[in-house]
Design an enzyme around this catalytic site. Structure first.
Site, short mmCIF file in Angstrom:
data_model
loop_
_atom_site.label_atom_id
_atom_site.label_comp_id
_atom_site.label_asym_id
_atom_site.label_seq_id
_atom_site.Cartn_x
_atom_site.Cartn_y
_atom_site.Cartn_z
N ASP A 296 0.82 -1.21 0.00
CA ASP A 296 0.00 0.00 0.00
C ASP A 296 0.85 1.26 0.00
OD1 ASP A 296 0.78 -0.86 2.61
OD2 ASP A 296 -0.60 0.58 3.51
N GLU B 1 0.09 -1.32 5.75
CA GLU B 1 1.20 -0.87 6.59
C GLU B 1 1.06 0.60 6.93
OE1 GLU B 1 5.20 0.92 7.44
OE2 GLU B 1 3.80 1.36 5.81
#
Length: 383
Positions: free
Chosen positions: A82, A144
């Protein structure tokens, strides 16, 4: 099959062109399913067994584990899929189009850190993974940038215990063996509203919060005095007051006040101990005003992390790179991977470009990163 794997730059381009933004705000948050599908296909083409793992409690987010080889130990290469959101008005380029200019690769996730998977794939295209003597694992995690939900879930559910792991966050190829943790809390004070002409008829939440902040500042000074780790540029736990809001009118006694704060603990400090210290610091206020002060987590806490400096992974990487490991103040998924095996944070690109408009990775990292991945795979999976 390796001959159908796209060239390095085309892999990079496809990764950047596939949005995978993580955000606490639902309207900005995106699934990483399309990116996981891309990675799963490429690693399958290289001969890896691929497992896609839904991550509970997320908005359609997934981890991917690609594995090859048999037996115990081996090497885990890992990173997150991400990115943070982007400010459209501050980018001068399309964040989802890989742009090559002036020895830089521009795009959202070029440095932090989707590009790392392009380096892994490119390095492995010339490796016969069927001949590895120990397992090689590639982990792509979700979320994350917000909750670290992917790494948390994987570390709690996997039976894997590799010999060691490398997280490819942008460290300018400087190996990182320790970093601080992160705790973010909200302190809430509930007062009693009333007309400001008669203060005694209410309880002013701002005044109570002023009292609470005084005790929190004493805790900040105590943390600085009691705990020390010389290797860090900021060698003590930090405490920051980041946001405060209270009241709605100048002629009304404030009924509610809310403070957002964070603490960045050193490695070895337990989260329970820190929560206890914060509660102890605020105890005098709570005793004077029972039931009016509460403390809650804003986000799940991240512990500090440290890889033993004498571990084989540290020795091997320091020898390969010709440089000593370092420590940093920011956080990664390393504390969760460290529960599985000794872990280093080491990857191409600079942390200074992370979360910035016109994010980029300098092309000077391409050759040494490819060589490093090849060398660590050879050392930990062939010997």
């Amino acid at each position: 099959m390796k001959n159908v794997l796209p060239p390095f730059i085309e892999i990079y381009r496809a990764l950047i062109a596939t949005p995978s933004i993580s955000a606490t705000e639902e309207s900005l948050d995106q699934s990483n399913a399309s990116l996981i599908t891309l990675l799963a296909g490429w690693f399958s083409d290289l001969g890896f067994n691929v497992e896609v793992q839904p991550v509970p409690g997320t908005r359609n987010k997934f981890n991917m584990l690609a594995s090859t080889g048999h037996g115990a130990g081996g090497l885990l290469l890992t990173g997150h899929t991400d990115t943070v959101p982007f400010d459209d008005g501050r980018w001068t380029r399309d964040p989802f189009t890989l742009t090559e200019h002036d020895n830089k690769l521009y795009g959202l996730g070029t440095a932090d850190m989707k590009g790392f998977f392009a380096f892994i794939l490119d390095a492995l295209r010339d490796v016969d993974v069927t001949k590895l003597k120990k397992p090689l694992y590639i982990l792509a995690t979700a979320d994350e940038e917000t909750s670290m939900a992917g790494a948390r879930y994987f570390s709690k559910t996997t039976a894997l215990r590799p010999d060691c792991a490398i997280i490819g966050e942008p460290t300018s190829l400087q190996p990182i063996r320790a970093h601080k943790g992160h705790i973010s809390n909200v302190v809430r004070v509930l007062g009693q509203s009333g007309h400001s002409s008669d203060p005694a008829r209410g309880v002013n939440a701002i005044e109570l919060m002023h009292d609470a902040i005084g005790h929190i500042m004493q805790l900040r000074d105590s943390l600085k005095a009691r705990y020390h780790y010389e290797a860090f540029t900021v060698p003590y736990p930090t405490l920051n007051l980041g946001h405060i809001h209270g009241g709605d009118a100048s002629n009304r006694i404030c009924a509610c006040c809310e403070l957002h704060m964070d603490i960045r603990p050193l490695p070895g400090m337990t989260l329970n101990d820190l929560n206890g210290l914060l509660n102890d610091a605020l105890a005098p206020v709570s005793e004077r005003w029972p039931g009016r002060l509460t403390v809650a987590e804003l986000h799940p806490p991240i512990p500090g992390y440290e890889c033993p400096p004498d571990h084989q992974l540290v020795e091997v990487v320091e020898k390969l790179l010709g440089t000593k490991t370092d420590v940093v103040n920011y956080c990664t998924e390393a504390p969760f991977m460290q529960t599985l095996c000794p872990t280093l944070v080491l990857g191409p690109g600079s942390i200074n470009q992370a979360h910035q408009p016109d994010e980029y990775l300098e092309t000077r990292f391409i050759k040494p990163t490819r060589e490093l991945i090849t060398q660590v795979v050879h050392h930990f999976c062939w010997h």
